[in-house]
Design a protein around this motif. Structure first.
Motif, short mmCIF file in Angstrom:
data_model
loop_
_atom_site.label_atom_id
_atom_site.label_comp_id
_atom_site.label_asym_id
_atom_site.label_seq_id
_atom_site.Cartn_x
_atom_site.Cartn_y
_atom_site.Cartn_z
N TYR A 29 -2.71 7.27 -1.74
CA TYR A 29 -3.98 7.45 -1.73
C TYR A 29 -4.20 8.36 -2.73
CZ TYR A 29 -5.83 6.04 2.75
OH TYR A 29 -6.06 5.12 3.66
N LYS A 30 -4.96 7.93 -3.91
CA LYS A 30 -5.39 9.29 -4.87
C LYS A 30 -6.59 9.76 -5.04
CE LYS A 30 -6.07 8.52 -9.82
NZ LYS A 30 -5.72 9.16 -10.68
N LYS A 31 -6.72 11.16 -4.68
CA LYS A 31 -7.88 12.08 -4.67
C LYS A 31 -8.74 12.17 -6.35
CE LYS A 31 -8.87 15.99 -1.80
NZ LYS A 31 -8.59 16.88 -1.17
N TRP A 78 -4.66 1.62 -8.85
CA TRP A 78 -5.83 2.28 -7.64
C TRP A 78 -7.20 1.03 -8.58
CZ3 TRP A 78 -9.38 5.31 -9.96
CH2 TRP A 78 -9.29 5.77 -11.25
N HIS A 85 -13.42 11.17 -2.48
CA HIS A 85 -13.24 9.84 -3.14
C HIS A 85 -11.81 9.96 -2.39
CE1 HIS A 85 -16.74 7.94 -4.83
NE2 HIS A 85 -16.95 9.48 -5.12
N LYS A 86 -11.46 9.29 -2.04
CA LYS A 86 -10.24 8.96 -1.52
C LYS A 86 -9.17 7.69 -2.41
CE LYS A 86 -7.46 9.87 2.18
NZ LYS A 86 -7.02 9.99 3.66
N ILE A 87 -8.84 6.95 -2.76
CA ILE A 87 -8.43 5.30 -3.58
C ILE A 87 -6.96 5.21 -3.37
CG2 ILE A 87 -8.49 4.06 -5.67
CD1 ILE A 87 -10.23 6.26 -6.54
N PRO A 88 -7.16 4.10 -2.65
CA PRO A 88 -5.82 2.97 -2.39
C PRO A 88 -5.26 3.09 -3.56
CG PRO A 88 -8.03 1.74 -2.06
CD PRO A 88 -7.83 3.50 -2.31
N PHE A 97 0.80 -0.91 -0.58
CA PHE A 97 -0.28 -0.23 0.48
C PHE A 97 0.95 1.33 0.27
CE2 PHE A 97 -1.81 3.32 2.45
CZ PHE A 97 -2.83 4.20 2.19
N LYS A 122 -12.95 1.64 -3.18
CA LYS A 122 -12.81 0.63 -2.24
C LYS A 122 -14.07 -0.03 -2.53
CE LYS A 122 -10.22 3.93 0.56
NZ LYS A 122 -10.45 5.14 2.54
#
Length: 66
Positions: free
Chosen positions: A34-36, A55, A41-44, A31, A58
């Motif tokens: 995060y991508k915003k 990515w 929406h905050k995406i791992p 991990f 979630k």
């Protein structure tokens, strides 16, 4: 902000995504951060063993961070 890489296990993923990453499913994934996409929406972001980064939403996957 620097995030320390953590080990990740993907438990559940849609078939389209699983077909692309099946060779990495049981290997060590990291991990990275995060991508915003928007304020909501905050995406791992996950790093594969061959240094590629992916990515996924979630809501699409189920994962655990060790």
């Amino acid at each position: 902000m620097l995030i320390k890489p953590s080990s990740v296990n993907i438990i559940k993923a849609p078939l389209k995504i699983k077909a692309k990453i099946v060779q990495y499913m049981y290997k060590k994934l990291n991990f990275i951060g995060y991508k915003k996409l928007s304020n909501k929406h905050k995406i791992p972001i996950l790093q594969l063993p061959d240094k590629k980064r992916i990515w996924m939403l979630k809501s699409e996957i189920k994962y655990t961070i060790k």
